[in-house]
Structure formats: C-alpha cells, structure tokens
Scaffold this motif. Structure first.
Motif, PDB file in Angstrom:
ATOM      1  N   GLU A  91      64.079  24.434  80.056  1.00  0.00           N
ATOM      2  CA  GLU A  91      64.224  25.832  80.490  1.00  0.00           C
ATOM      3  C   GLU A  91      62.856  26.480  80.667  1.00  0.00           C
ATOM      4  OE1 GLU A  91      66.812  27.514  81.584  1.00  0.00           O
ATOM      5  OE2 GLU A  91      67.880  25.617  81.401  1.00  0.00           O
ATOM      6  N   GLU A  92      61.968  26.220  79.717  1.00  0.00           N
ATOM      7  CA  GLU A  92      60.615  26.776  79.828  1.00  0.00           C
ATOM      8  C   GLU A  92      59.898  26.187  81.042  1.00  0.00           C
ATOM      9  OE1 GLU A  92      56.432  27.069  77.297  1.00  0.00           O
ATOM     10  OE2 GLU A  92      58.282  26.469  76.276  1.00  0.00           O
ATOM     11  N   ALA A  93      60.076  24.896  81.272  1.00  0.00           N
ATOM     12  CA  ALA A  93      59.457  24.260  82.437  1.00  0.00           C
ATOM     13  C   ALA A  93      59.969  24.873  83.723  1.00  0.00           C
ATOM     14  CB  ALA A  93      59.742  22.755  82.419  1.00  0.00           C
ATOM     15  N   ARG A  94      61.295  25.103  83.780  1.00  0.00           N
ATOM     16  CA  ARG A  94      61.879  25.696  84.991  1.00  0.00           C
ATOM     17  C   ARG A  94      61.275  27.071  85.261  1.00  0.00           C
ATOM     18  NH1 ARG A  94      66.879  25.294  83.617  1.00  0.00           N
ATOM     19  NH2 ARG A  94      67.519  23.448  84.788  1.00  0.00           N
ATOM     20  N   GLU A  95      61.058  27.832  84.196  1.00  0.00           N
ATOM     21  CA  GLU A  95      60.468  29.171  84.360  1.00  0.00           C
ATOM     22  C   GLU A  95      59.059  29.078  84.936  1.00  0.00           C
ATOM     23  OE1 GLU A  95      60.591  31.412  80.761  1.00  0.00           O
ATOM     24  OE2 GLU A  95      62.756  31.174  80.495  1.00  0.00           O
ATOM     25  N   HIS A 122      52.156  25.677  87.429  1.00  0.00           N
ATOM     26  CA  HIS A 122      52.758  24.368  87.704  1.00  0.00           C
ATOM     27  C   HIS A 122      52.412  23.382  86.584  1.00  0.00           C
ATOM     28  CE1 HIS A 122      54.091  20.862  90.005  1.00  0.00           C
ATOM     29  NE2 HIS A 122      52.955  20.289  89.634  1.00  0.00           N
ATOM     30  N   HIS A 123      51.164  23.368  86.157  1.00  0.00           N
ATOM     31  CA  HIS A 123      50.761  22.431  85.112  1.00  0.00           C
ATOM     32  C   HIS A 123      51.388  22.792  83.769  1.00  0.00           C
ATOM     33  CE1 HIS A 123      47.699  21.183  88.075  1.00  0.00           C
ATOM     34  NE2 HIS A 123      47.766  20.041  87.437  1.00  0.00           N
ATOM     35  N   LEU A 124      51.569  24.068  83.496  1.00  0.00           N
ATOM     36  CA  LEU A 124      52.281  24.457  82.278  1.00  0.00           C
ATOM     37  C   LEU A 124      53.734  24.001  82.346  1.00  0.00           C
ATOM     38  CD1 LEU A 124      50.698  27.971  81.692  1.00  0.00           C
ATOM     39  CD2 LEU A 124      50.677  26.062  80.059  1.00  0.00           C
ATOM     40  N   GLY A 125      54.291  23.994  83.556  1.00  0.00           N
ATOM     41  CA  GLY A 125      55.633  23.433  83.735  1.00  0.00           C
ATOM     42  C   GLY A 125      55.651  21.950  83.399  1.00  0.00           C
ATOM     43  N   LEU A 126      54.617  21.217  83.845  1.00  0.00           N
ATOM     44  CA  LEU A 126      54.542  19.783  83.533  1.00  0.00           C
ATOM     45  C   LEU A 126      54.452  19.552  82.024  1.00  0.00           C
ATOM     46  CD1 LEU A 126      52.018  18.580  86.276  1.00  0.00           C
ATOM     47  CD2 LEU A 126      54.484  18.217  86.256  1.00  0.00           C
ATOM     48  N   VAL A 127      53.670  20.414  81.349  1.00  0.00           N
ATOM     49  CA  VAL A 127      53.530  20.285  79.903  1.00  0.00           C
ATOM     50  C   VAL A 127      54.872  20.521  79.217  1.00  0.00           C
ATOM     51  CG1 VAL A 127      52.496  21.315  77.851  1.00  0.00           C
ATOM     52  CG2 VAL A 127      51.085  20.876  79.865  1.00  0.00           C
ATOM     53  N   ALA A 128      55.543  21.611  79.586  1.00  0.00           N
ATOM     54  CA  ALA A 128      56.843  21.921  78.975  1.00  0.00           C
ATOM     55  C   ALA A 128      57.856  20.820  79.269  1.00  0.00           C
ATOM     56  CB  ALA A 128      57.345  23.268  79.493  1.00  0.00           C
ATOM     57  N   GLN A 129      57.839  20.315  80.495  1.00  0.00           N
ATOM     58  CA  GLN A 129      58.771  19.249  80.866  1.00  0.00           C
ATOM     59  C   GLN A 129      58.488  17.988  80.047  1.00  0.00           C
ATOM     60  OE1 GLN A 129      58.835  18.696  85.068  1.00  0.00           O
ATOM     61  NE2 GLN A 129      60.541  17.250  85.036  1.00  0.00           N
ATOM     62  N   GLY A 130      57.201  17.696  79.832  1.00  0.00           N
ATOM     63  CA  GLY A 130      56.841  16.541  79.024  1.00  0.00           C
ATOM     64  C   GLY A 130      57.312  16.672  77.593  1.00  0.00           C
ATOM     65  N   LYS A 131      57.429  17.920  77.121  1.00  0.00           N
ATOM     66  CA  LYS A 131      57.932  18.176  75.766  1.00  0.00           C
ATOM     67  C   LYS A 131      59.455  18.331  75.744  1.00  0.00           C
ATOM     68  CE  LYS A 131      53.739  20.502  74.093  1.00  0.00           C
ATOM     69  NZ  LYS A 131      53.164  21.760  73.538  1.00  0.00           N
ATOM     70  N   GLU A 132      60.094  18.081  76.886  1.00  0.00           N
ATOM     71  CA  GLU A 132      61.550  18.187  77.047  1.00  0.00           C
ATOM     72  C   GLU A 132      62.035  19.610  76.832  1.00  0.00           C
ATOM     73  OE1 GLU A 132      63.458  15.240  74.648  1.00  0.00           O
ATOM     74  OE2 GLU A 132      62.522  13.564  75.728  1.00  0.00           O
ATOM     75  N   GLN A 133      61.176  20.560  77.156  1.00  0.00           N
ATOM     76  CA  GLN A 133      61.551  21.981  77.106  1.00  0.00           C
ATOM     77  C   GLN A 133      61.894  22.411  78.533  1.00  0.00           C
ATOM     78  OE1 GLN A 133      57.923  23.555  75.436  1.00  0.00           O
ATOM     79  NE2 GLN A 133      58.375  22.812  73.368  1.00  0.00           N
TER      80      GLN A 133
END
Length: 830
Positions: free
Chosen positions: A530-534, A517-528
C-alpha cells in the motif's frame, strides 16, 4: 608442501586457471628457483618472492604455476591478481569469487564475499599469485591496505598458497602484517646458459644475426647481469650498433659497471638514448598515461592545438604508430595489439625524467589538463555509446581498456575540484562496474569521493558540486535497492527528498518524482504494497502532466504497479498496468523494456493457466531479448517456455528449451543461474524412468543451489533425489534424502512442501511394512492438507484408510493420536 589438486573442490567443477599470457619469448630457465619455491611452500602457505626491477619475478611466479599444473594430473584453482595500480579488497574478492563461482558471487554483500572466499581458500588447495603487492600501500588508503593484509592473514593457515611478488619486503615488518607466517625467496638474474638462450630468442625476434659477434657480445651479456628486461631493451639495438658501443653506453648510464639493482634503469636509459630523435622528443609524453595507451586516443591528443603549443609539433596517426612501435621494439613499451600498447611501470619513471628534462612544470601541467579534458570528453563519448544497443559491447571493452586512465583522470578532476569533469569520467565507469556486478568497488569509489564533494547536500552546494552529489546519491540508491539494502536506500532517499523539498519545488519536480519512484521500490521490497502504491502514484502525479518527455519514467511506475497487483493475484489490474507500460515501450522503440513487459504479461497468463496465451507473450519477449543481445533474460524466457511444454507433457520440446537456456548461461559464464534448468531436466529424466540421468542432473542443480544459498530450492532437490532413490529401491538413501528436505521445509515454515515430503516418507515406510511410522508421517500430511484445503487431502485420506485396514482400527488410532486429537474415523468413513 603446496599441492595443486582437486581435493575439496566442488563436485563436478573444473578448476579455474586465470594467468596472464606468456611473453612472446616464453618462460626461460629458472629450474633452480622453481625448486626453491616448491621447497618454500613446504614450509609456509605464504611465499614472498623479491628481486631487482626487471629480473622476471612475475614471469617466474606464473612459470611456477604452470609447472605445478603440468606436474599434477589435476589441479586446483590458480588465480593471478595484479596490484600494480592498487587493488582493494573489493577487487580482490570480486576476481577470486567471480572466477571460481561465477557472476552470482558479485551479488553477495562484502561480508558474505569475504567469508566465502576465506572458507573456500582455507578448504581448497588453490594458488594465488599477488603480483607487485607492495603497490597497494602506495595507492590505497591505510584502512584499505589493512583490509587486504587482514584477508591474507586469515587465509594463510589453510590449504591454499599465496605467492607474493615485489621488490621489497619491508611491509611485512609493519604492525599491520603481524602474525603472517611466510618464507622469503630472493632471485637475481638468469644463469649464463639461460641468459644466452633468452638472448638468442631476442635476437631472432629482432632479426639480428648472432654469429660473429665475438667476445664483445659475451661482455655485453655479462654487463646486463641476466636481467631479462635489460636484455629486451639493449640487445635489439645490435641491428645498428656493435656490442662494444652498447656496453660503453650502458656503462655511462650505469656509472661504471651497473649493479644488479641498477642495471635495468641503466639499460632502459641506454635504449632510450639510442632511439630516433623524434621518438625521444614525443615518447616522454606517455609518462602522463597510466598502464596502457590506445593509438586512436593518443592520436587525438597529439593532433590537438594544446599538444602543438607545448611539444612544438603535432603527431598524426602514422607518426604515433611509428614511435609506439619503436618503443615496443626496444623494450620501453609492450605491444598488446597493433593499436594498443602497455606502458610497464618500470618505464614510467624513465619517461617522466625525460619529460621533466624537456618541459617546465607549468607546461607539464598544461599537458596534464589536456589529458584530463580528453578523458572527460572520452567519458562523455563512452556514456553516449553505452546508451546505444548497437555499440554497448565494444564500448564496455573500451572503458575497461581505459579504466586505469579514467581513474587517473577522475583523481585529477577531484583534486582540482573540477566537479563536472568528475561526473563525466565517473559515469561510464559506474555504468560498466554495475554491468559487471562490481557494485562494491563502485561503492568504495563513491565513499572516496563524497568527503571531497561534501557528505551533506549543503556542503556540496557551497562547493558548487550539488549535481555531482545528487548523482552519487542516485547511484547509491539504485545499488542499495539492487542489493536489497532497503533501509540504507530508504535513508538516502529521504535525505535527498528533504533537500529537494527545501528548495524551489517547482524546479525540482522531475527529481522529486524520481525519488518518489525509488521510495516505492523500497516499500515494495519490504512488501509494504500500500505504501509502495502511494509513492508510485505520487511519482505519476508529477510525471504524467509533463507529457512525452518523461513517458519512460511513467512506464516504470506502471510496471511496478503491475507487479504489486500481480503479487496480490489481482491479474486483471496487473494486466492493465502492464499494457499501459507496454504501449509506452513500443511507442519509444525500447525493445529491452518491451521484452520485460511482454514477459510479465506471459507470467500473468501462466497464473491464469492460459498457457497458449502465455506462450505467445513469451515468444514476443524472447524475440525482443534476442534482438538486443540480452542473453540472461532470454535464458529466463527459454526456461519458462520449457515449463509450459513440460506442463503439456511435451518433454522433447521442454528439454530443448532447457538446453538452450543452459547454453546461454554457459556463454555468459554464469552456470549457476542454470540450476533450475538442470533441475527440470532431472525431473523430466525421472518421469522417463531414467534414474541415473535424473540423479546426475538434479545433483548438478543441488550444487548450484547450495552455492547460491537458495534453501528452498536445495530442499526441493533433496526431495526429488529422494524420489529417485525411492524409485531405485534404495529405501535407506531415500529416507535420508526426504528427511534432509523435510528439515529445511520445516525451518522455512513451508508447510505445503513439508506435507509432500511427509507423504513420501509415509509411502516409503508402508513399503517397508513399518506401518506405525507410516501413519505418523501421513497424519502430518493429512493435517496440513486439511488446514490448507490442498488437493493432496484426498490422496492422504485414502492412504490413511489403507493403513487402517492393514493395521486394524485400534492400532491405527493409537498411532494417529500421537499426531492429532481430532476424530479421524468419521472423515475416513465418509
């Protein structure tokens, strides 16, 4: 000379004064000393005030500050910072910045905070009082002490003054302090007349009749050498003892006539010796307590079996209150309230000596361990209450009141490698620090702990501290994400995930899901996205089969997936995720999160231009936020409700919502967060042709936007101020403001916003009959509007046609071709 005045302060702000309350006897005498301090500040921006213990250095420093405030018609900021139990650079910057700037300051990085504080203090004539500064060298690591001194060096050649109190000045001779220009002032006891005045106040408070005390009383006053602390300790005993008796006991403890440097210790020893036997038997225990003691906590300890076995007697609530009151009456303690007492640093050595005289080292160690156990239990109690909406405020107050004792317990647990107790004590502190935006202090606390716990998981595991290590990493991940330090958070997440996956994966599933979940937050913060969704789906794949125990964690993932879809303007999908999250929040009775989901549903409705539905969702969010006392988020909802009313041209209703939001931010001490409300109120005033009010309100917003570093909002404010000036027939001012806005929009590559400012400049130039410049400006608007198919295109086209008619086609085309080589005439003729 030090001037405390408003020059250079932010426009429209009231200077801050943050001083401790005066003692019950007020500020007595010291007129000559204040004049000396005033002269000292004419020579240097740093003045070091030293003197014997108990002589009143702190009271003089604060008295001098109040005198400056009274002397000036206006004053700059006056800030008091105590270093009694160590205060690192993070704490100093936090206290300075949040006092002056508001809580938004805490969200800056350490480098940004330091840079802002240095710039502000060098540019604005403030007075800082650094009390007992030398103590930072006792409590802080060498590197942290150097940071504080470097900060002092950087601000000491500006407009602000720093008044430093302490017993010594030897720290100034260290290489670390090189380059600091300062003036040293040393003070002694009060003058005879001032001594008599303070003595009279002390005797009145103690209900001692001063008439008839005679020459022996005068001798006693001379013996205390004008030392205020000594007087507060000795003189109340005149209720039961004659002046000659007190003078005799004072000489005994002072080994004759005590010197100015020894008189306070002799007076405290004298006072302690004259108190009741029961107080003398139990008060030394307070040497284990740091800074302050809460009556309820003391009673809990003294009623325990461990206290009974060591001290030989249990003490109930009434007995504890009695010996605390007696200590306060005779200058050993200071009463803050009937249930809270301050243990002055001057008192702790006295009480420690008496404790060591009463008990053997092993029995003192037993009390130390009981102190640690109680504060670990108290930490667990605080943590449970912080999770309860009904008692959060009172618990935060309790944690802050016991902060010094919790930090002492934390150090004891760390030294003894009692990792479970470390975590129990640390958790409520960490939560309160986070609530107060003291994230940098929390990070420093973790940085001190990690070398002892083990920087890497394998080391922590060998030391039996792996759970604490995981907790420290989790809080660092959360804080790094909240401060948008995404690479740092990403590195820690992968380090933790690698460790978890190297162990029994089945046993670590919840922790692995949380890291995903936290890696999703990181990816989302970087506007990534698709990676966040994964990552969120990986987290859900673990959590969802686990059932109701982790429903809240599932809802967190649903919410983030909703945010992703919303950012992609896929509003149906976003709404589906928010509804799933909302169902869970309502089932769990989590009003705060219910409000959050409702707020997002409202924003989705707004994006669809379904303002009626948006209003319903916002009102649901508003009620939930108000129920849980979340003023900050409630204020955000008020702002959105204002925007909806404004969109319907209901300016009265919109103004009421914006004013309500501003009131909430004012109560929170976070006026900068109300910048958008000031801005919108300014726009409403502009729409009502109340240009003076519009200018005033938008300038308030502009000041806050500049402090927050919000460049886009600053540009919008400049643009609206340009419209105000334009409407008031001030073309040169309007042109200046439009260009300020345009410069920022171009820098931000915001073409659409720039197009609007180009257009306004075109209108302005046309009114001034400067048609070539008008064409040049409007051509930019037309090109941008054409590229992005903006509604503004038709308006820009009509404007160009009007200019062509006024100038003639040939002159018009000559100006047009300076901007574009497209054939514009067919488009205008069409």
């Amino acid at each position: 000379m030090l001037q405390i005045q408003p020059e250079g302060t932010r426009a429209g702000t009231t200077p801050k004064v943050d001083l401790p309350p005066q003692s019950k006897f007020g500020f007595v005498g010291r007129q000559d000393e204040m004049a000396r301090l005033e002269r000292a500040f004419r020579e240097s921006r740093v003045v070091l005030l030293t003197g014997p213990a108990g002589v009143g250095k702190t009271e003089l420093a604060c008295g001098f500050a109040r005198w400056l405030i009274d002397k000036e018609t206006e004053q700059g900021d006056v800030l008091f910072i105590s270093f009694e139990y160590g205060a690192g650079l993070c704490r100093v910057l936090h206290e300075i910045g949040t006092t002056i700037q508001g809580i938004s300051f805490a969200r800056l990085s350490l480098e940004q905070q330091r840079r802002w504080a240095v710039d502000y203090l060098k540019s604005n004539p403030c007075l800082l009082i650094w009390d007992n500064f030398e103590r930072c060298f006792q409590y802080l690591e060498e590197e942290e002490s150097r940071e504080i001194v470097d900060f002092l060096r950087d601000i000491c050649d500006g407009s602000s003054g720093v008044l430093i109190t302490g017993r010594r000045k030897d720290w100034l001779y260290s290489p670390t302090a090189g380059g600091i220009d300062y003036v040293h002032e040393e003070i002694g006891g009060l003058k005879d007349e001032d001594t008599r005045q303070l003595a009279s106040l002390i005797l009145d408070d103690a209900k001692v009749e001063s008439h008839g005390l005679g020459a022996e009383y005068e001798e006693l006053l001379r013996a205390v050498r004008g030392n205020p602390t000594s007087m507060k300790a000795i003189l109340p005993h005149l209720k039961e003892h004659t002046p000659s008796e007190l003078a005799r006991v004072l000489r005994e403890f002072g080994q004759g006539d005590p010197s100015p440097s020894d008189v306070m210790d002799a007076a405290l020893d004298c006072s302690f010796s004259l108190m009741s036997a029961r107080t003398k038997a139990h008060q030394p225990f307070l040497s284990l307590v740091r800074e302050r003691v809460l009556l309820d906590v003391l009673t809990f300890i003294t009623q325990g079996e461990v206290y009974l076995s060591v001290m030989g007697e249990q003490m109930g609530w009434g007995a504890c209150r009695s010996f605390l009151r007696e200590g306060s009456a005779y200058g050993i303690l200071e009463s803050i309230s009937p249930s809270v007492y301050l243990i002055p640093p001057r008192t702790s050595p006295l009480l420690r000596r008496h404790l060591e005289g009463l008990l053997t080292p092993d029995r003192i160690d037993t009390l130390d361990q009981e102190f640690l156990r109680v504060y670990a239990d108290l930490g667990e109690y605080f943590l449970d209450n912080l999770a309860s909406d009904s008692s959060t405020d009172s618990t935060v107050t309790g944690v802050l009141a016991e902060e010094a004792n919790l930090l002492k317990a934390l150090h004891m647990a760390q030294t003894g490698e009692q990792w479970d107790n470390v975590q129990l004590v640390l958790q409520p502190l960490a939560q309160v620090y986070k609530m107060q935006e003291r994230v940098l202090e929390l990070r420093r606390l973790r940085e001190r702990l990690l070398p002892h716990v083990g920087p890497e998981a394998e080391q922590a595991e060998r030391r039996g501290a792996i759970e604490l290590w995981m907790y420290l990493q989790a809080t660092e991940i959360n804080d790094s994400i909240s401060r948008h330090e995404l690479d740092r958070a990403d590195d820690i997440c992968h380090k933790v995930l690698e460790f978890l996956e190297s162990k029994d994966v089945s046993a670590n599933q919840p922790q692995i899901a949380s890291i995903c979940h936290h890696l999703g937050l990181v990816a989302q913060g970087k506007e990534q996205n698709e990676e966040a969704r994964e990552w969120y789906n990986k987290s859900l794949a673990i959590f969802e089969p686990m059932g109701s125990e982790v429903e809240a964690e599932c809802a967190d993932n649903y919410h983030q997936l909703g945010l992703i879809e919303q950012s992609l303007k896929r509003y149906d999908e976003a709404e589906d995720w928010y509804r799933k999250a909302l169902e869970v929040r309502e089932r769990l009775g989590d009003e705060a999160e219910t409000a959050s989901e409702s707020y997002q549903m409202a924003l989705v409705s707004e994006a669809r231009h379904d303002f009626e539905q948006a209003g319903e969702w916002h009102h649901k969010a508003r009620l939930a936020y108000e129920n849980v006392g979340d003023k900050a988020n409630a204020a955000a909802v008020y702002h959105r409700l204002g925007l909806i009313s404004q969109a319907h041209f209901d300016y009265e209703d919109a103004s009421e919502w914006y004013q309500k939001a501003l009131l909430a931010y004012e109560e929170l001490g976070d006026e900068d967060s109300g910048a958008s409300d000031y801005y919108q109120l300014g726009v409403i005033a502009l729409n009502r042709f109340d240009y003076e009010e519009a200018e005033q309100l938008i300038n308030l917003a502009l000041d806050a936007y500049e402090d927050l570093g919000n460049d886009a909002a600053v540009a919008n404010a400049y643009h609206q101020l340009g419209v105000v000036a334009h409407s008031r027939q001030r073309p040169r001012k309007a042109e200046e403001l439009y260009h300020k806005a345009l410069d920022i929009f171009v820098k931000l590559e915001d073409e659409i916003a720039a197009a609007i400012s180009w257009g306004q400049l075109g209108l302005l130039c046309e009114q001034l009959q400067n048609y070539p410049h008008a064409v040049w400006y409007v051509a930019h608007t037309y090109e941008i509007a054409s590229a992005h198919q903006l509604p503004l295109l038709q308006q820009a086209g009509r404007h160009l046609s009007s200019l062509r008619e006024k100038m003639g086609t040939e002159a018009f085309l000559e100006c047009w071709q300076e901007v574009s080589d497209r054939d514009i005439l067919p488009e205008l003729d069409g």
